[in-house]
Design a protein around this motif. Sequence first.
Motif, PDB file in Angstrom:
ATOM      1  N   THR A 152       0.835  -1.206   0.000  1.00 58.74           N
ATOM      2  CA  THR A 152       0.000   0.000   0.000  1.00 58.74           C
ATOM      3  C   THR A 152       0.870   1.256   0.000  1.00 58.74           C
ATOM      4  OG1 THR A 152      -0.084  -0.222   2.397  1.00 58.74           O
ATOM      5  CG2 THR A 152      -2.015  -0.977   1.170  1.00 58.74           C
ATOM      6  N   ARG A 153       2.142   1.050   0.361  1.00 57.02           N
ATOM      7  CA  ARG A 153       3.054   2.197   0.405  1.00 57.02           C
ATOM      8  C   ARG A 153       3.524   2.546  -1.005  1.00 57.02           C
ATOM      9  NH1 ARG A 153       7.326   0.024   2.950  1.00 57.02           N
ATOM     10  NH2 ARG A 153       6.026  -1.265   4.283  1.00 57.02           N
ATOM     11  N   GLY A 154       3.637   3.801  -1.283  1.00 57.60           N
ATOM     12  CA  GLY A 154       4.208   4.247  -2.549  1.00 57.60           C
ATOM     13  C   GLY A 154       3.467   3.685  -3.757  1.00 57.60           C
ATOM     14  N   VAL A 155       2.153   3.567  -3.619  1.00 52.10           N
ATOM     15  CA  VAL A 155       1.408   2.925  -4.701  1.00 52.10           C
ATOM     16  C   VAL A 155       1.477   3.747  -5.981  1.00 52.10           C
ATOM     17  CG1 VAL A 155      -0.901   2.260  -5.472  1.00 52.10           C
ATOM     18  CG2 VAL A 155      -0.146   1.660  -3.193  1.00 52.10           C
ATOM     19  N   GLY A 156       1.883   3.097  -7.010  1.00 50.13           N
ATOM     20  CA  GLY A 156       1.935   3.750  -8.307  1.00 50.13           C
ATOM     21  C   GLY A 156       1.507   2.751  -9.349  1.00 50.13           C
ATOM     22  N   GLU A 157       1.562   3.150 -10.589  1.00 49.94           N
ATOM     23  CA  GLU A 157       1.108   2.269 -11.664  1.00 49.94           C
ATOM     24  C   GLU A 157       1.876   0.956 -11.714  1.00 49.94           C
ATOM     25  OE1 GLU A 157       1.094   3.772 -15.660  1.00 49.94           O
ATOM     26  OE2 GLU A 157      -0.060   5.489 -14.911  1.00 49.94           O
ATOM     27  N   SER A 158       3.158   1.033 -11.323  1.00 55.33           N
ATOM     28  CA  SER A 158       3.991  -0.152 -11.507  1.00 55.33           C
ATOM     29  C   SER A 158       3.936  -1.130 -10.338  1.00 55.33           C
ATOM     30  CB  SER A 158       5.436   0.286 -11.752  1.00 55.33           C
ATOM     31  OG  SER A 158       5.810   1.214 -10.757  1.00 55.33           O
ATOM     32  N   VAL A 159       3.138  -0.829  -9.329  1.00 58.85           N
ATOM     33  CA  VAL A 159       3.095  -1.718  -8.165  1.00 58.85           C
ATOM     34  C   VAL A 159       2.284  -2.978  -8.483  1.00 58.85           C
ATOM     35  CG1 VAL A 159       2.253  -1.964  -5.793  1.00 58.85           C
ATOM     36  CG2 VAL A 159       3.492   0.086  -6.474  1.00 58.85           C
ATOM     37  N   VAL A 160       2.850  -4.110  -8.097  1.00 58.65           N
ATOM     38  CA  VAL A 160       2.206  -5.378  -8.437  1.00 58.65           C
ATOM     39  C   VAL A 160       0.913  -5.558  -7.639  1.00 58.65           C
ATOM     40  CG1 VAL A 160       3.399  -6.791  -6.711  1.00 58.65           C
ATOM     41  CG2 VAL A 160       2.758  -7.813  -8.885  1.00 58.65           C
ATOM     42  N   ASP A 161      -0.033  -6.236  -8.265  1.00 60.53           N
ATOM     43  CA  ASP A 161      -1.345  -6.450  -7.673  1.00 60.53           C
ATOM     44  C   ASP A 161      -1.552  -7.966  -7.505  1.00 60.53           C
ATOM     45  OD1 ASP A 161      -4.471  -6.901  -8.539  1.00 60.53           O
ATOM     46  OD2 ASP A 161      -4.113  -5.134  -7.265  1.00 60.53           O
ATOM     47  N   SER A 162      -2.359  -8.368  -6.530  1.00 59.26           N
ATOM     48  CA  SER A 162      -2.475  -9.816  -6.313  1.00 59.26           C
ATOM     49  C   SER A 162      -3.125 -10.545  -7.490  1.00 59.26           C
ATOM     50  CB  SER A 162      -3.200 -10.133  -5.012  1.00 59.26           C
ATOM     51  OG  SER A 162      -4.396  -9.441  -4.949  1.00 59.26           O
ATOM     52  N   SER A 163      -3.875  -9.789  -8.331  1.00 58.25           N
ATOM     53  CA  SER A 163      -4.458 -10.465  -9.501  1.00 58.25           C
ATOM     54  C   SER A 163      -3.365 -10.970 -10.448  1.00 58.25           C
ATOM     55  CB  SER A 163      -5.403  -9.528 -10.247  1.00 58.25           C
ATOM     56  OG  SER A 163      -4.658  -8.466 -10.799  1.00 58.25           O
ATOM     57  N   GLU A 164      -2.196 -10.350 -10.395  1.00 60.45           N
ATOM     58  CA  GLU A 164      -1.091 -10.799 -11.275  1.00 60.45           C
ATOM     59  C   GLU A 164      -0.580 -12.164 -10.827  1.00 60.45           C
ATOM     60  OE1 GLU A 164      -0.160  -8.197 -13.446  1.00 60.45           O
ATOM     61  OE2 GLU A 164       0.167  -6.381 -12.237  1.00 60.45           O
ATOM     62  N   VAL A 165      -0.615 -12.387  -9.510  1.00 63.40           N
ATOM     63  CA  VAL A 165      -0.205 -13.699  -9.003  1.00 63.40           C
ATOM     64  C   VAL A 165      -1.226 -14.742  -9.471  1.00 63.40           C
ATOM     65  CG1 VAL A 165       0.246 -15.067  -6.925  1.00 63.40           C
ATOM     66  CG2 VAL A 165       0.921 -12.658  -6.984  1.00 63.40           C
ATOM     67  N   VAL A 166      -2.510 -14.414  -9.292  1.00 59.06           N
ATOM     68  CA  VAL A 166      -3.571 -15.336  -9.705  1.00 59.06           C
ATOM     69  C   VAL A 166      -3.464 -15.628 -11.201  1.00 59.06           C
ATOM     70  CG1 VAL A 166      -6.083 -15.639  -9.918  1.00 59.06           C
ATOM     71  CG2 VAL A 166      -5.122 -14.588  -7.861  1.00 59.06           C
ATOM     72  N   ASN A 167      -3.231 -14.587 -11.998  1.00 57.27           N
ATOM     73  CA  ASN A 167      -3.155 -14.789 -13.443  1.00 57.27           C
ATOM     74  C   ASN A 167      -1.940 -15.604 -13.860  1.00 57.27           C
ATOM     75  OD1 ASN A 167      -5.544 -13.577 -14.209  1.00 57.27           O
ATOM     76  ND2 ASN A 167      -4.628 -11.520 -14.135  1.00 57.27           N
ATOM     77  N   THR A 168      -0.857 -15.459 -13.118  1.00 53.42           N
ATOM     78  CA  THR A 168       0.344 -16.238 -13.446  1.00 53.42           C
ATOM     79  C   THR A 168       0.126 -17.714 -13.122  1.00 53.42           C
ATOM     80  OG1 THR A 168       1.683 -14.303 -12.964  1.00 53.42           O
ATOM     81  CG2 THR A 168       2.840 -16.397 -13.056  1.00 53.42           C
ATOM     82  N   LEU A 169      -0.671 -17.975 -12.103  1.00 55.69           N
ATOM     83  CA  LEU A 169      -0.923 -19.368 -11.709  1.00 55.69           C
ATOM     84  C   LEU A 169      -2.103 -19.973 -12.476  1.00 55.69           C
ATOM     85  CD1 LEU A 169      -0.415 -19.043  -7.838  1.00 55.69           C
ATOM     86  CD2 LEU A 169       1.165 -20.029  -9.514  1.00 55.69           C
ATOM     87  N   ARG A 170      -2.861 -19.106 -13.160  1.00 55.00           N
ATOM     88  CA  ARG A 170      -4.056 -19.578 -13.889  1.00 55.00           C
ATOM     89  C   ARG A 170      -3.641 -20.601 -14.949  1.00 55.00           C
ATOM     90  NH1 ARG A 170      -7.481 -14.892 -15.046  1.00 55.00           N
ATOM     91  NH2 ARG A 170      -8.264 -15.505 -13.008  1.00 55.00           N
ATOM     92  N   GLY A 171      -4.469 -21.602 -15.145  1.00 53.94           N
ATOM     93  CA  GLY A 171      -4.085 -22.606 -16.132  1.00 53.94           C
ATOM     94  C   GLY A 171      -3.542 -23.839 -15.434  1.00 53.94           C
ATOM     95  N   GLY A 172      -3.247 -23.710 -14.156  1.00 54.90           N
ATOM     96  CA  GLY A 172      -2.916 -24.881 -13.355  1.00 54.90           C
ATOM     97  C   GLY A 172      -1.528 -25.437 -13.585  1.00 54.90           C
ATOM     98  N   GLY A 173      -1.357 -26.676 -13.190  1.00 59.80           N
ATOM     99  CA  GLY A 173      -0.065 -27.334 -13.324  1.00 59.80           C
ATOM    100  C   GLY A 173       0.883 -26.956 -12.203  1.00 59.80           C
ATOM    101  N   VAL A 174       2.156 -27.147 -12.502  1.00 59.86           N
ATOM    102  CA  VAL A 174       3.189 -26.937 -11.497  1.00 59.86           C
ATOM    103  C   VAL A 174       3.745 -25.525 -11.613  1.00 59.86           C
ATOM    104  CG1 VAL A 174       5.573 -27.605 -10.926  1.00 59.86           C
ATOM    105  CG2 VAL A 174       3.824 -29.363 -11.271  1.00 59.86           C
ATOM    106  N   ALA A 175       4.018 -24.925 -10.456  1.00 53.02           N
ATOM    107  CA  ALA A 175       4.623 -23.593 -10.440  1.00 53.02           C
ATOM    108  C   ALA A 175       5.893 -23.628  -9.602  1.00 53.02           C
ATOM    109  CB  ALA A 175       3.637 -22.588  -9.845  1.00 53.02           C
ATOM    110  N   THR A 176       6.790 -22.699  -9.859  1.00 57.34           N
ATOM    111  CA  THR A 176       8.005 -22.589  -9.063  1.00 57.34           C
ATOM    112  C   THR A 176       8.286 -21.118  -8.783  1.00 57.34           C
ATOM    113  OG1 THR A 176      10.394 -23.040  -8.973  1.00 57.34           O
ATOM    114  CG2 THR A 176       9.448 -22.744 -11.147  1.00 57.34           C
TER     115      THR A 176
END
Length: 360
Positions: free
Chosen positions: A200-224
């Motif tokens: 929440t600190r220094g929030v700007g356009e480039s700050v990562v959002d939790s939806s990016e984590v969800v989207n990266t894991l979307r599609g299932g399978g193994v993650a690292t």
Amino acid sequence: MKSVLIGVGQAGGKVTAALSDFDTRNGFGAVVGSLAVNSARSDLQSLPLDTVLIGGAEVNGHGVGGDNELGTRVMRNDLQEVVGAIDGRTTAEAEAIFVVAGLGGGTGSGGAPYLVGELQEIYDRPVYGLGILPGRDEGSLYQVNAGRSLKTLRREADATLLVDNDAWRSSGESLESGYEAINERIARRVGLLLAAGEATRGVGESVVDSSEVVNTLRGGGVATLGYASADASSAAAANANVVTSTTRRAVRSGLSLPETTTAERGLLVVAGRPDAISRKGVERARSWLETEVDTMEVRGGDFPTRDDRLAAIVLLGGVARSDRLEGFLERARQAARAEKQREEEDDDAGLTDDRIDGLL
Ligand code: GDP
């Protein structure tokens, strides 16, 4: 990403405790609920977490040994109690549930995949597995159990984040004496990933959002997950190379599942003081990552912290090629074949009698 953590079995409980502690110590607030579930009473007693003992009727608090089929059974029989306890902790703010377990043992190995499948029926939020693979020197029962557990977990979970027990262990450290250190490393790395989406600190356009984590894991399978950090200059302009070299190290020598060479999606989070994060470095590191793991889908974002060091956290979803995973699966297959052969030899020697019914 606000998450509820459910540790199943000994490793699951200890890693969940370490993660919760890391989150609290740093004041991140990403872990919004936690619980440890086990069939061994003594393993639960040492944990600073709320706990549920399962399998009381079957094993009376003594654990299931390495019997992961029994691990599944005791989870199934006491499911209502476990689900009730999880429900009390899964408030509206929770964005995801992580079921954490060592895949090579008994309670976690057998119980976690079954629990994940059941939670999928109940919640519309993603349910992820955080699975610990046995090190290559662990015995064949661990390899067989983990192979079977992973097969089911992969199918049931929205994604399965794997940590190889050999990956984040210091050289010269034995596995047993090193558990605490490994758990600390898991806690820091996964803890930062969860916290990154909460910045929440220094929030700007480039700050990562939790939806990016969800989207990266979307599609299932193994993650690292990969991690590396380095000293940095206080001025962003001087840090372009720090960002790129740290990202490279996170992938080439810092992955939880080493030797992962291709993945369907990636997320690069650069953590550090906002004015020390080089935009040029982040852009270069992202395009390097695209080439390195052979994907066009690499997300990126900052995680503003007060730390003088810069860190790269790399999440790879939909792992398509990992020699380490292949090596593990081959060990698991070989160990399963050897076990089957032993059983057949026992049969030939007349040690079991097909005409006698078992008890269950
Ligand atoms: P369970 O209690 O029956 O679920 O069995 P465990 O959780 O002890 O699972 C055994 C597997 O987990 C083995 O591969 C161990 O190497 C691993 N393991 C056990 N304890 C820990 C721990 O504290 N940390 C880590 N990273 N791995 C562990």
